[in-house]
Design an enzyme around this catalytic site. Structure first.
Site, short mmCIF file in Angstrom:
data_model
loop_
_atom_site.label_atom_id
_atom_site.label_comp_id
_atom_site.label_asym_id
_atom_site.label_seq_id
_atom_site.Cartn_x
_atom_site.Cartn_y
_atom_site.Cartn_z
N SER A 132 1.85 -18.09 -3.46
CA SER A 132 1.74 -18.84 -2.64
C SER A 132 1.63 -18.16 -1.25
CB SER A 132 2.44 -19.73 -2.97
OG SER A 132 2.21 -20.08 -4.13
N ASP A 175 -6.15 -12.05 -5.21
CA ASP A 175 -6.93 -12.03 -6.28
C ASP A 175 -7.75 -11.26 -5.86
OD1 ASP A 175 -7.59 -13.25 -8.73
OD2 ASP A 175 -7.20 -15.29 -8.51
N1 AR6 Z 1 -1.86 -6.35 -1.75
C1 AR6 Z 1 -1.10 -7.14 -2.07
N2 AR6 Z 1 -0.83 -8.71 -0.99
C2 AR6 Z 1 -2.25 -8.92 -0.55
C3 AR6 Z 1 -3.20 -8.35 -0.86
C4 AR6 Z 1 -3.33 -7.22 -1.27
N3 AR6 Z 1 -4.07 -6.20 -2.23
N4 AR6 Z 1 -4.67 -9.34 -0.40
C5 AR6 Z 1 -3.51 -10.25 -0.18
N5 AR6 Z 1 -2.26 -9.82 -0.11
P1 AR6 Z 1 -3.62 -15.69 -1.42
P2 AR6 Z 1 -2.11 -17.02 -3.17
C6 AR6 Z 1 -1.39 -11.31 0.18
O1 AR6 Z 1 -4.22 -15.66 -0.42
O2 AR6 Z 1 -1.66 -17.72 -1.62
C7 AR6 Z 1 -7.30 -16.57 -4.44
O3 AR6 Z 1 -7.67 -16.85 -4.13
C8 AR6 Z 1 -1.25 -12.49 1.10
O4 AR6 Z 1 -1.76 -11.64 3.09
O5 AR6 Z 1 -3.64 -14.20 -2.18
O6 AR6 Z 1 -0.74 -17.40 -4.35
C9 AR6 Z 1 -6.78 -17.53 -5.30
O7 AR6 Z 1 -7.72 -16.98 -6.69
C10 AR6 Z 1 -0.25 -13.39 0.67
O8 AR6 Z 1 1.19 -12.93 2.04
O9 AR6 Z 1 -2.54 -16.42 -2.79
C11 AR6 Z 1 -5.91 -18.63 -5.87
O10 AR6 Z 1 -7.02 -19.43 -5.68
C12 AR6 Z 1 0.27 -12.95 -0.19
O11 AR6 Z 1 -0.78 -11.94 -1.07
C13 AR6 Z 1 -5.55 -18.33 -4.06
O12 AR6 Z 1 -6.20 -17.70 -3.62
C14 AR6 Z 1 -0.49 -14.49 -1.27
O13 AR6 Z 1 -1.80 -14.37 -0.28
C15 AR6 Z 1 -3.84 -18.51 -3.82
O14 AR6 Z 1 -3.85 -18.55 -2.99
#
Ligand code: AR6
Length: 171
Positions: free
Chosen positions: A118, A35
């Protein structure tokens, strides 16, 4: 159908697809993880548009433009926080994918890239989340010809391997 699915090790903000999916929270006002990366890459106009949307329920999704991203649109999906699996988490995650596909069809979007919704801060077990992501994607691609490409953008080897294994089972 499987030729329409790609598993890539990639930063989702770099992908030139019609829409990238954001793993957002119910406020839609940004956060960490993917995000944060999407908001940084898209610029402040993305925040301004998200601000107008009035949040989003868990299991649902809303669309915005992509601004400075190579992607034309961002579809912001709110995955569930994992809390043991007895609070409807699998169904809510499946609902994210189904809602994204419905919105994509409504906007004539033909190529999409998903992060592992997630699987970061929200602590959903990776293997279970990946099974849901691949199952819902396969169901969409089988039932409709609208979407021509779905990329799973993986950050980290464990996530990549989990998608690879699950997608390989389809063929
Ligand atoms: N490109 C692709 N994947 C990514 C990237 C990127 N640039 N950056 C991280 N990931 P998360 P959630 C991966 O925590 O669990 C936020 O604060 C990461 O390694 O981003 O759905 C939101 O505002 C992981 O495998 O999302 C919400 O509050 C995946 O993306 C909360 O986090 C999802 O990790 C959502 O949590």
């Amino acid at each position: 159908m499987t030729r329409k699915i790609e598993v890539l090790k990639a930063d989702i903000t770099t992908l030139a697809v019609d829409a990238i999916i954001n793993a957002a929270n119910t406020s839609l006002l940004g956060g960490g993880g993917v995000d944060g990366a999407i908001h940084r890459a898209a610029g402040t106009e993305l925040f301004d548009e998200c601000y107008q949307l009035g949040g989003c329920a868990t299991g649902q999704a809303k669309i915005t433009r992509g601004y400075r991203l190579p992607a034309k649109y961002v579809i912001h999906a709110v995955g569930p926080v994992w809390s043991g699996g007895e609070r409807g988490e699998p169904e809510l995650l499946a609902s994210c994918y189904r809602t994204v596909f419905r919105i994509a069809r409504e906007h004539g979007i033909r190529s999409l890239a998903f992060p592992a919704i997630s699987c970061g801060v929200y602590r959903f077990p990776v293997d279970r989340a990946v099974k849901i992501a691949v199952r819902e994607t396969a169901a969409e691609l089988i039932s409709s010809d609208d979407i021509q490409k779905v990329i799973f953008a993986c950050f980290g080897d464990d996530i990549y391997e989990a998608y690879r294994r699950e997608v390989d089972k389809l063929s």
